[in-house]
Scaffold this active site. Sequence first.
Site, PDB file in Angstrom:
ATOM      1  CB  SER A 186      -0.752  -0.102   1.350  1.00 55.67           C
ATOM      2  OG  SER A 186      -1.494   1.184   1.520  1.00 55.67           O
ATOM      3  CE1 TYR A 217      -3.897  -1.874   5.520  1.00 53.85           C
ATOM      4  CE2 TYR A 217      -3.353   0.237   4.901  1.00 53.85           C
ATOM      5  CZ  TYR A 217      -3.676  -0.954   4.583  1.00 53.85           C
ATOM      6  OH  TYR A 217      -3.958  -1.062   3.240  1.00 53.85           O
TER       7      TYR A 217
END
Length: 244
Positions: A142, A155
């Site tokens: 990501s 995250y």
Amino acid sequence: MSGIEGKVIAITGASSGIGEAAARELARRGARVVLGARRADRLEQLAVGIEAAGGVARYRTLDVTRLDDVQAFVDFARAQFGRLDVIVNNAGVMPLSPLAALKIDEWNQMIDVNIRGVLHGIAAVLPVMQAQGGGQVINIASTAGHRVWPSASVYCATKHAVLAISEGLRQEHDNLRVTVVSPGVTTSELAETTSDAGIKAWLEDFRQVAIPAEAIARAIAYAVEQPDDVDVSEIIVRPAASPN
């Protein structure tokens, strides 16, 4: 073997979002895709659709947090097609919250799926690919692996870990292609795992510029279709309108 046609490609988290889009795109280009996720009904529907369009697809339920389940998934792919050329470690969760909220169960879930899930995929395919003399591991990270946002600390940490694991794997094996695809905000169900009401509202606004999952699928296909001696180490794909 170069290109995509005829390659056996296993995809985790294939029941929706990037995994589903990648399955359709790779199958359309001639790959034999093996689909894994927890939702068997979604997998069956996807596989039927791919085969109706002239592609080749098999599926098996999969929980990436269990090493034995990931190993069985890889064994299933080999039993179906005799080899495994590529694994796309795509399964992921993103329940965002401030650290002070102490949502420790959610932290552990991200660690289990986003980090251990990738490691389990690597552990299951590495002996197979070494015995074959080559293969490709594609890990979905990501843009969160490149920076940190408030309320996304854990995250972001998991996606930073995916980058580190991938680079280490690449350096350790000269006959293995290792690719990291780092999407920016993309249409998927990922944001639905966030339970914090305030963060959920922020995400809805943030995701107004989301690009379709098919954009990430094309990036995955680009990495796969390169010749065996070409390793596309990392691709970052984000919305043109996104400042992050």
